[in-house]
Write a protein that holds these residues in place. Sequence first.
Motif, PDB file in Angstrom:
ATOM      1  N   LEU A  46       8.398 -35.537 -22.933  1.00 55.68           N
ATOM      2  CA  LEU A  46       9.767 -36.049 -22.883  1.00 55.68           C
ATOM      3  C   LEU A  46      10.494 -35.561 -21.629  1.00 55.68           C
ATOM      4  O   LEU A  46      11.372 -34.697 -21.700  1.00 55.68           O
ATOM      5  N   PRO A  47      10.148 -36.115 -20.462  1.00 53.80           N
ATOM      6  CA  PRO A  47      10.792 -35.666 -19.224  1.00 53.80           C
ATOM      7  C   PRO A  47      12.291 -35.953 -19.192  1.00 53.80           C
ATOM      8  O   PRO A  47      13.026 -35.281 -18.469  1.00 53.80           O
ATOM      9  N   GLU A  48      12.760 -36.903 -19.984  1.00 50.61           N
ATOM     10  CA  GLU A  48      14.190 -37.218 -19.993  1.00 50.61           C
ATOM     11  C   GLU A  48      15.005 -36.204 -20.811  1.00 50.61           C
ATOM     12  O   GLU A  48      16.229 -36.159 -20.688  1.00 50.61           O
ATOM     13  N   ASP A  49      14.336 -35.398 -21.642  1.00 47.62           N
ATOM     14  CA  ASP A  49      15.031 -34.393 -22.444  1.00 47.62           C
ATOM     15  C   ASP A  49      15.461 -33.235 -21.547  1.00 47.62           C
ATOM     16  O   ASP A  49      14.757 -32.873 -20.604  1.00 47.62           O
ATOM     17  N   ASP A  50      16.595 -32.638 -21.846  1.00 48.25           N
ATOM     18  CA  ASP A  50      17.085 -31.477 -21.102  1.00 48.25           C
ATOM     19  C   ASP A  50      16.329 -30.243 -21.609  1.00 48.25           C
ATOM     20  O   ASP A  50      16.683 -29.666 -22.640  1.00 48.25           O
TER      21      ASP A  50
ATOM     22  N   ARG B  41      17.031 -27.577 -24.589  1.00 46.00           N
ATOM     23  CA  ARG B  41      16.065 -27.506 -25.688  1.00 46.00           C
ATOM     24  C   ARG B  41      15.645 -26.061 -25.937  1.00 46.00           C
ATOM     25  O   ARG B  41      15.526 -25.626 -27.079  1.00 46.00           O
TER      26      ARG B  41
ATOM     27  N   LEU C 243       9.248 -28.877 -19.073  1.00 46.35           N
ATOM     28  CA  LEU C 243       9.022 -30.188 -19.666  1.00 46.35           C
ATOM     29  C   LEU C 243       9.025 -30.044 -21.178  1.00 46.35           C
ATOM     30  O   LEU C 243       8.265 -29.245 -21.744  1.00 46.35           O
ATOM     31  N   THR C 244       9.865 -30.825 -21.856  1.00 42.57           N
ATOM     32  CA  THR C 244       9.904 -30.816 -23.321  1.00 42.57           C
ATOM     33  C   THR C 244       8.740 -31.621 -23.872  1.00 42.57           C
ATOM     34  O   THR C 244       8.415 -32.692 -23.357  1.00 42.57           O
TER      35      THR C 244
END
Length: 128
Positions: free
Chosen positions: A92-96, A100, A120-121
């Motif tokens: 999930l590269p778009e997740d902060d 997180r 990277l999440t």
Amino acid sequence: MTSVRDSVTKFMQKYVGNQVMGRMPFQTLLETTGRKSGEPRRTPLGGRRVGDEFWFVSEFGEKSQYVLNIKANPHVRVRLKGRWHRGTAHLLPEDDARARLRSLPQVNSMGVRTFGTNLLTVRVDLID
């Protein structure tokens, strides 16, 4: 290009930390399938189960060996509290990832924040 800090960190994780922590019965483990060998690869890590999902942050992002394995085959297993669960991993590269980390166990998160260079999440949707 890999920095000296990254090289030292990876060496210590692979040959010291992972060897010790992977043998601890309480340690959370991620098992991927080696993209070249096809063999199971186990990595100790920290994260948190939320319902039927397991969340964690990779400190080296797309350069982590287990992330490369996930990209080749997202079917994984996660050992939580001594019990193995099958699941499908999602990058999930778009997740902060920094945000997180604040929701995950702090001891592991501190190490990831300290040594991580490309966070990277990752979410694993658990099947059983």
